[in-house]
Design an enzyme around this catalytic site. Sequence first.
Site, mmCIF file in Angstrom:
data_model
loop_
_atom_site.group_PDB
_atom_site.id
_atom_site.type_symbol
_atom_site.label_atom_id
_atom_site.label_comp_id
_atom_site.label_asym_id
_atom_site.label_seq_id
_atom_site.Cartn_x
_atom_site.Cartn_y
_atom_site.Cartn_z
ATOM 1 N N TYR A 106 0.826 -1.208 0.000
ATOM 2 C CA TYR A 106 0.000 0.000 0.000
ATOM 3 C C TYR A 106 0.862 1.261 0.000
ATOM 4 O O TYR A 106 0.629 2.196 -0.782
ATOM 5 C CB TYR A 106 -0.927 -0.008 1.215
ATOM 6 C CG TYR A 106 -1.850 1.183 1.286
ATOM 7 C CD1 TYR A 106 -2.952 1.280 0.447
ATOM 8 C CD2 TYR A 106 -1.614 2.221 2.189
ATOM 9 C CE1 TYR A 106 -3.804 2.382 0.502
ATOM 10 C CE2 TYR A 106 -2.455 3.320 2.254
ATOM 11 C CZ TYR A 106 -3.552 3.395 1.407
ATOM 12 O OH TYR A 106 -4.386 4.485 1.463
ATOM 13 N N THR A 114 -14.740 5.803 6.690
ATOM 14 C CA THR A 114 -15.462 5.301 5.520
ATOM 15 C C THR A 114 -15.730 3.816 5.734
ATOM 16 O O THR A 114 -15.196 3.212 6.670
ATOM 17 C CB THR A 114 -14.628 5.473 4.233
ATOM 18 O OG1 THR A 114 -13.492 4.592 4.294
ATOM 19 C CG2 THR A 114 -14.163 6.911 4.042
#
Length: 250
Positions: free
Chosen positions: A155, A190
């Site tokens: 990532y 989120t």
Amino acid sequence: MSRVAIVTGASSGNGLAIATRFLARGDRVAALDLSAETLEETARTHWHAYADKVLRVRADVADEGDVNAAIAATMEQFGAIDVLVNNAGITGNSEAGVLHTTPVEQFDKVMAVNVRGIFLGCRAVLPHMLLQGAGVIVNIASVASLVAFPGRSAYTTSKGAVLQLTKSVAVDYAGSGIRCNAVCPGMIETPMTQWRLDQPELRDQVLARIPQKEIGTAAQVADAVMFLAGEDATYVNGAALVMDGAYTAI
């Protein structure tokens, strides 16, 4: 003035907030997502008032054919592309760990979505923006573009690449009326992060590392995107807008 914006990963989280913000100001939006079913549900629950201004396109951002078809559909429907927001991304398997334990397949998957996806999106819209003599690209990067996340080599690598790609596009196309910038969010609440933030102990650990002692919201990410895409940012190009409650300032 009404614009045409493409938003990837538009059916939830940051993408939903961004797409909805464009629609609310009167823009037309091509909403791309990997799941046609999720897009349909999102349109029904969030965009019913903007039915004539939304083009829903099922697309895998890592697939060149899907991306090119989505851009062609947008041009056919709306006749222009003023803004591209490359929002779609994945974090990868949270158990992948440090580099030597990260499966090659996992690394490739993260790079395919987070880097190849943005490359393909930019590559597909730039010819249209060049013909128009104007355009704005906003890439959703991360604070991981600036500092390494422990145990998240894939990532972190992908988000570092997003920032460099952003700068490359800005430099190459600045003389053609095209701007390209990145938003680097910190921890944002989120659906992608909810599993962590719903656990009080983990939430406290996150907050302990943020000087502002707040978790960001998708609406705040949309604020940053709207600024970079708007008339108040016409001299902002190749920049990283960091929004992290001072996380990277220490």
